[in-house]
Design an enzyme around this catalytic site. Structure first.
Site, PDB file in Angstrom:
ATOM      1  NE  ARG A  67      -3.772   0.302   0.499  1.00  0.00           N
ATOM      2  CZ  ARG A  67      -4.634   0.015  -0.496  1.00  0.00           C
ATOM      3  NH1 ARG A  67      -4.676   0.746  -1.597  1.00  0.00           N
ATOM      4  NH2 ARG A  67      -5.450  -1.020  -0.379  1.00  0.00           N
ATOM      5  CG  HIS A 168      -2.439   3.136  -8.038  1.00  0.00           C
ATOM      6  ND1 HIS A 168      -2.525   3.961  -6.947  1.00  0.00           N
ATOM      7  CD2 HIS A 168      -3.685   2.627  -8.212  1.00  0.00           C
ATOM      8  CE1 HIS A 168      -3.769   3.938  -6.475  1.00  0.00           C
ATOM      9  NE2 HIS A 168      -4.483   3.137  -7.237  1.00  0.00           N
ATOM     10  CD  GLU A 272      -4.002   5.991  -9.601  1.00  0.00           C
ATOM     11  OE1 GLU A 272      -4.293   5.058 -10.375  1.00  0.00           O
ATOM     12  OE2 GLU A 272      -4.658   6.235  -8.574  1.00  0.00           O
TER      13      GLU A 272
END
Ligand code: TA6
Length: 315
Positions: A67, A168, A272
């Site tokens: 993450r 991302h 992104e």
């Protein structure tokens, strides 16, 4: 891989014994990339300040993607297809490729520190996505501390395939309420919070006061993220990636994400570089290239003022 001898590229063990590569530039900036996911988890400037957000609750254990940092979304962005969310590239173990096929001269410049990573599908992968490919990722740290990611995806199959893609990137910000994004105003976007309904962005820069999850379409090649409190501007330059996703989960969604601290949404913003609206199709033997270049400049760079136009106009 460049210059192992002078320690500018180091292969070492990271969290949970997962292998990672550290790139160091002589002026002090650095980048860390895990072979698990070819996932960049750290990008530091010459002062040693971390520029990417990684959650304190990030799980460095397959098959959970990490993450934060820069997950690679391939061959599927989000749930736009039959695969797991954001595809499988971010939770496969990549290999280091010592001698990849040549890059164009401007990418393979001297006095840059870089590492080349490679992903090929396994037998298991071919069962869920029946397409042979070679995905080469070059992670480069430039002399001024810029971070470049260059993806080359080749169809090594006998039939065409189609994919969507995103870097991302989670930027580290001081306070999301103080951040604005320049370069996307007046553009069309698909709103992920409204069944991907198409709308047009109104007004000035994008600011944040609630959850945002939008796919901006046909965006310019430069986007600026201005952090007032840090007096820092990130500039994203991209090539081959027409779309740009902007995401912050805000408080409620953050609480629902197990590997994100309840308040951590305040210190992250995802912008992104992506290819989503028009999926990429590769015929047998064809190669696609998608490149993202990140730089972080102090606001004094713009004569003491956060002047996004100057940032966006500069080369
Ligand atoms: O890029 C935005 C997004 O697709 C959001 O919809 C959000 O859920 C996020 O990515 C994170 O996805 P992940 O699978 O990493 O939890």
């Amino acid at each position: 891989m460049s210059t192992i001898e002078n320690k500018s590229v180091e292969i070492t063990k990271g969290i949970n014994g997962l292998e990672k590569v550290i790139l160091r530039e002589t002026h002090g900036s650095s980048v860390e990339v895990y072979l698990y996911g070819a996932h960049v988890t750290s990008w530091k400037n010459e002062q040693g300040e971390e520029l990417l957000f990684v959650s304190s609750k990030a799980i460095y254990k397959p098959p959970k993607p990490i993450r934060g940092g820069i997950p690679i979304c391939f061959p599927q962005f989000s749930n736009l297809g039959p695969l797991e969310t954001h595809g499988f590239a971010r939770n496969r173990v990549w290999t280091i490729e010592p001698d990849p096929p040549a890059f164009p001269p401007n990418v393979n410049a001297t006095n840059r520190v870089f590492v080349d990573l490679l992903l090929k599908p396994t037998e298991e992968d071919l069962k869920i996505w029946p397409h042979s490919f070679e995905y080469r990722l070059r992670v480069t740290l430039g002399p001024a501390g810029d971070l470049m990611l260059t993806s080359r995806i080749r169809n090594t199959d006998a039939k065409p395939f189609t994919f969507t893609f995103a870097y991302h990137t989670y930027f580290s910000v001081s306070d999301i309420s103080e951040v604005r994004v320049e370069g996307l105003e007046t553009l069309d976007y698909l709103d992920n919070l409204k069944n991907r309904e198409r709308s047009t962005e109104q007004g000035d820069a994008i600011t944040f006061e609630s959850e945002v999850d939008k796919i901006y379409l046909s965006t310019p090649s430069k986007i600026a993220i201005l952090d007032h409190e840090k007096k820092r501007t990130f500039v994203v330059r991209k090539d081959g990636l027409p779309d740009a996703v902007v995401w912050n989960p805000w408080d409620k969604k953050a609480k629902a994400i197990a590997d994100l601290g309840d308040d951590e949404y305040k210190h992250m913003l995802c912008v992104e570089a992506a290819a989503i609206e028009k999926p990429i199709t590769l015929k047998p033997g064809e190669e696609w290239k998608g490149r993202q270049e990140l730089s972080a400049v102090p606001s004094s760079y713009c004569s003491g003022q956060l002047d996004p136009n100057k940032v966006l106009q500069s080369s």
